[in-house]
Design a protein around this motif. Structure first.
Motif, PDB file in Angstrom:
ATOM      1  N   SER A  50      23.867  80.749  24.367  1.00  0.00           N
ATOM      2  CA  SER A  50      23.627  79.999  25.602  1.00  0.00           C
ATOM      3  C   SER A  50      24.193  78.584  25.512  1.00  0.00           C
ATOM      4  CB  SER A  50      22.124  79.946  25.897  1.00  0.00           C
ATOM      5  OG  SER A  50      21.616  81.232  26.171  1.00  0.00           O
ATOM      6  N   VAL A  51      24.039  77.933  24.352  1.00  0.00           N
ATOM      7  CA  VAL A  51      24.573  76.582  24.189  1.00  0.00           C
ATOM      8  C   VAL A  51      26.087  76.594  24.372  1.00  0.00           C
ATOM      9  CG1 VAL A  51      24.964  74.712  22.525  1.00  0.00           C
ATOM     10  CG2 VAL A  51      22.695  75.750  22.729  1.00  0.00           C
ATOM     11  N   TYR A  52      26.753  77.557  23.751  1.00  0.00           N
ATOM     12  CA  TYR A  52      28.208  77.650  23.918  1.00  0.00           C
ATOM     13  C   TYR A  52      28.561  77.924  25.379  1.00  0.00           C
ATOM     14  CZ  TYR A  52      32.990  79.281  23.773  1.00  0.00           C
ATOM     15  OH  TYR A  52      34.334  79.431  24.023  1.00  0.00           O
ATOM     16  N   ALA A  53      27.887  78.901  25.990  1.00  0.00           N
ATOM     17  CA  ALA A  53      28.219  79.287  27.363  1.00  0.00           C
ATOM     18  C   ALA A  53      27.991  78.144  28.348  1.00  0.00           C
ATOM     19  CB  ALA A  53      27.401  80.508  27.774  1.00  0.00           C
ATOM     20  N   LEU A  59      21.959  79.711  33.065  1.00  0.00           N
ATOM     21  CA  LEU A  59      23.242  80.416  32.998  1.00  0.00           C
ATOM     22  C   LEU A  59      23.701  80.928  34.357  1.00  0.00           C
ATOM     23  CD1 LEU A  59      22.692  82.471  29.711  1.00  0.00           C
ATOM     24  CD2 LEU A  59      24.361  80.630  30.024  1.00  0.00           C
ATOM     25  N   VAL A  60      22.778  81.354  35.199  1.00  0.00           N
ATOM     26  CA  VAL A  60      23.172  81.979  36.470  1.00  0.00           C
ATOM     27  C   VAL A  60      23.329  80.975  37.606  1.00  0.00           C
ATOM     28  CG1 VAL A  60      22.082  84.172  35.856  1.00  0.00           C
ATOM     29  CG2 VAL A  60      20.773  82.481  37.157  1.00  0.00           C
ATOM     30  N   ALA A 100      24.006  86.417  28.427  1.00  0.00           N
ATOM     31  CA  ALA A 100      24.646  85.397  27.601  1.00  0.00           C
ATOM     32  C   ALA A 100      26.003  85.869  27.086  1.00  0.00           C
ATOM     33  CB  ALA A 100      23.742  85.025  26.432  1.00  0.00           C
ATOM     34  N   CYS A 101      26.109  87.152  26.763  1.00  0.00           N
ATOM     35  CA  CYS A 101      27.412  87.687  26.346  1.00  0.00           C
ATOM     36  C   CYS A 101      28.429  87.556  27.479  1.00  0.00           C
ATOM     37  CB  CYS A 101      27.266  89.148  25.926  1.00  0.00           C
ATOM     38  SG  CYS A 101      26.420  89.374  24.341  1.00  0.00           S
ATOM     39  N   GLN A 102      27.993  87.865  28.687  1.00  0.00           N
ATOM     40  CA  GLN A 102      28.856  87.709  29.855  1.00  0.00           C
ATOM     41  C   GLN A 102      29.262  86.241  30.014  1.00  0.00           C
ATOM     42  OE1 GLN A 102      29.858  90.121  32.058  1.00  0.00           O
ATOM     43  NE2 GLN A 102      30.180  89.189  34.056  1.00  0.00           N
ATOM     44  N   ALA A 103      28.297  85.343  29.883  1.00  0.00           N
ATOM     45  CA  ALA A 103      28.559  83.919  30.076  1.00  0.00           C
ATOM     46  C   ALA A 103      29.508  83.378  29.016  1.00  0.00           C
ATOM     47  CB  ALA A 103      27.238  83.147  30.047  1.00  0.00           C
ATOM     48  N   VAL A 104      29.346  83.834  27.784  1.00  0.00           N
ATOM     49  CA  VAL A 104      30.231  83.393  26.696  1.00  0.00           C
ATOM     50  C   VAL A 104      31.671  83.797  26.988  1.00  0.00           C
ATOM     51  CG1 VAL A 104      30.848  83.894  24.294  1.00  0.00           C
ATOM     52  CG2 VAL A 104      28.501  83.228  24.878  1.00  0.00           C
ATOM     53  N   GLU A 105      31.867  85.011  27.445  1.00  0.00           N
ATOM     54  CA  GLU A 105      33.229  85.470  27.744  1.00  0.00           C
ATOM     55  C   GLU A 105      33.820  84.716  28.926  1.00  0.00           C
ATOM     56  OE1 GLU A 105      33.429  89.966  25.957  1.00  0.00           O
ATOM     57  OE2 GLU A 105      32.810  89.751  28.050  1.00  0.00           O
TER      58      GLU A 105
END
Length: 523
Positions: free
Chosen positions: A241-244, A371-372, A462-467
């Protein structure tokens, strides 16, 4: 690199766990109940003689004094009522029969197996006045994977788990139902197939089996393992989450955390630094302060990490205790009446555990909300939608997932009311102060299930957000640990482009989390 291995469980062992009254660990119980290790009863003469001495002393006491609580008397407030000699053999059967009133769902096969294991460990202490033959029957159940069907509800946690443990006593005597290698069947049929004659309980053995804390402790073992794993997973999700969110990795600076030296909290910060490859903190960070759900993550997850040692202490001490009543001291020639069946330590551990874990759900739910939301996610698409611009008006990404996570979090938080403060006077005011330890343990497991659902939802998003973040032109390269973990996740579920029903993927993730399938950090 993330692998499919559970550091809490350890490998499957070909070496059997020998029970001889020595202490066992929570990991030992897990290994047995999850089918990774066999149990054998020690054949050492000194162990078997110690068990036999207790039973022999009890029989001699009966001959000489004629009165022993629960052996020649009624139970509980009926202790002043003598039982005629002609009915003494029937008394243990009466005990498990009238306690056969449990309701609710039944324990899982693994949980029921853990109950048998925990009760066997306690009775091997050698002060419960039972025979070696009873211990061998309990070991037989584990060896052949024949475990009692036990209703979840009906225990107030003192005098121990009487009602649920009555199902173990009844099964040993060939009654009620068992899970036979996972299949629910009549006990009598299974025993007949194995050529096993139903056991006849000796004078105190019904009381010794039922008057203990085996159910709450067994459930506590699973709660502890799941909590330990969730603390690590919440840390990894926080790093994603921090990265995203294009967050500030300097919030986890080692010197900063040295100023508040809670060991578990510092361990979480260190894991986040390693995940994010955080360089040395500059003189003054250009990105000052992120929101609390990422900046204060070590302080939230750290509560769990710092509480794990004393939760373990409470559970392992209870596991390795003699907790029925009365206890038989053959060495000093006395019967000791007390209240070791009281599950206060387990109750307190489970009540505090569920509160700390519900806070993990709240933390992750707040990260998902950031995130959203385009007001807070620093340039990511609304609801993390992966749809093309032409399809953006039709697709809603993780909108409903965030609603679901909020619902699961609210339910988890609602269930944090401590069970241990709801003592009720029962059994004609003989049991006038009780622990509610089993209810606390069941509540904890329900809270953990909800936390795992929130973790699954936030991890998926979070995986979606990271990408999506990594596709932005000036994005920081994804650190190696997070990239490896993302690859493992993507082998389980794909990125979200066009909207699709995510229930199957979330259920799969919940299963992987509950099974502790990913080794996230070194133990």
């Amino acid at each position: 690199m993330t692998t499919l291995h559970d550091p809490l469980a350890g490998p499957t062992s070909s070496e059997a766990l020998t029970l001889d009254g020595s202490a066992v660990t929570l990991e030992d119980v897990l290994a047995v109940t999850e089918g990774r290790r066999r149990v054998v009863l020690s054949s050492a003469p000194e162990f078997r003689e110690r068990i036999a001495r207790g039973n022999a002393f009890l029989e001699r006491l009966l001959e000489e004094d004629g009165v022993v609580y629960g052996v020649t008397t009624g139970y509980g407030d009926s202790c002043t009522r003598a039982v005629p000699a002609s009915d003494l053999e029937q008394l243990p059967r009466q005990l498990y029969t009238f306690h056969g009133c449990g309701l609710g769902e039944v324990l899982s096969v693994e949980a029921a197996r853990a109950v048998v294991m925990v009760r066997l460990v306690s009775l091997c202490r050698g002060v419960s006045g039972v025979s070696v033959e009873l211990l061998e029957r309990l070991a037989w159940l584990l060896e052949h994977d024949v475990v009692p069907v036990i209703p979840e509800e009906g225990s107030v946690g003192a005098s121990g788990d009487l009602t649920p443990l009555s199902y173990l006593a009844a099964v040993l005597c060939g009654e009620r139902e068992v899970f036979d290698r996972g299949q629910r069947r009549a006990t009598s049929e299974v025993f007949a197939e194995h050529g096993l004659v139903p056991y006849r309980l000796k004078p105190k053995e019904g009381l010794a089996l039922m008057n203990g804390t085996a159910v709450m402790t067994a459930l506590g073992v699973f709660a502890f393992a799941r909590t330990t794993y969730l603390a690590r997973l919440a840390t990894r999700i926080t790093a994603l989450s921090v990265y995203a969110l294009d967050g500030n990795p300097y919030h986890f600076d080692a010197d900063l955390f040295a100023a508040k030296p809670h060991p578990g909290q510092n361990r979480v910060a260190e894991r986040l630094r390693d995940d994010l490859h955080a360089p040395a903190t500059p003189r003054n960070s250009p990105r000052l302060q992120d929101r609390y759900s990422t900046r204060c993550a070590p302080h939230v997850i750290g509560v769990v990490e710092d509480a794990l040692p004393w939760w373990r202490q409470f559970l392992e001490t209870e596991l390795n205790s003699a907790n029925d009543n009365p206890l038989i001291d053959a060495e000093h020639g006395k019967v000791m009446h007390g209240g070791h069946f009281y599950g206060g330590h387990v109750a307190f551990a489970m009540d505090s555990l569920k509160q700390a874990c519900a806070n993990l759900a709240d933390l992750l739910d707040r990260q998902l909300a950031l995130l959203v939301d385009t007001r807070f996610n620093h340039g990511l698409p609304s609801n993390l939608s992966g749809a093309t611009p032409q399809r953006a008006s039709l697709n809603h990404g993780y909108k409903a997932v965030q609603i679901g996570a909020s619902a699961w979090t609210a339910e988890a938080l609602k269930l944090t009311m401590p069970a241990s403060v709801f003592s009720r006077s029962t059994e004609c005011h003989n049991q006038d102060k009780v622990s509610m330890g089993t209810i606390a343990a069941r509540d904890a497991l329900r809270v953990l299930t909800l936390v795992e659902q929130v973790a699954a939802a936030t991890l998926h998003a979070a995986c979606q957000a990271v990408e999506l973040r990594s596709q932005i032109a000036d994005a920081t390269p994804l650190p190696e640990r997070l990239a490896g973990f993302l690859d493992v996740c993507r082998s389980t579920f794909p990125a979200l482009g066009e909207d699709r029903a995510l229930e199957p993927e979330l259920r799969t993730l919940c299963g992987l989390i509950r099974q502790r399938r990913w080794s996230l950090y070194d133990a």
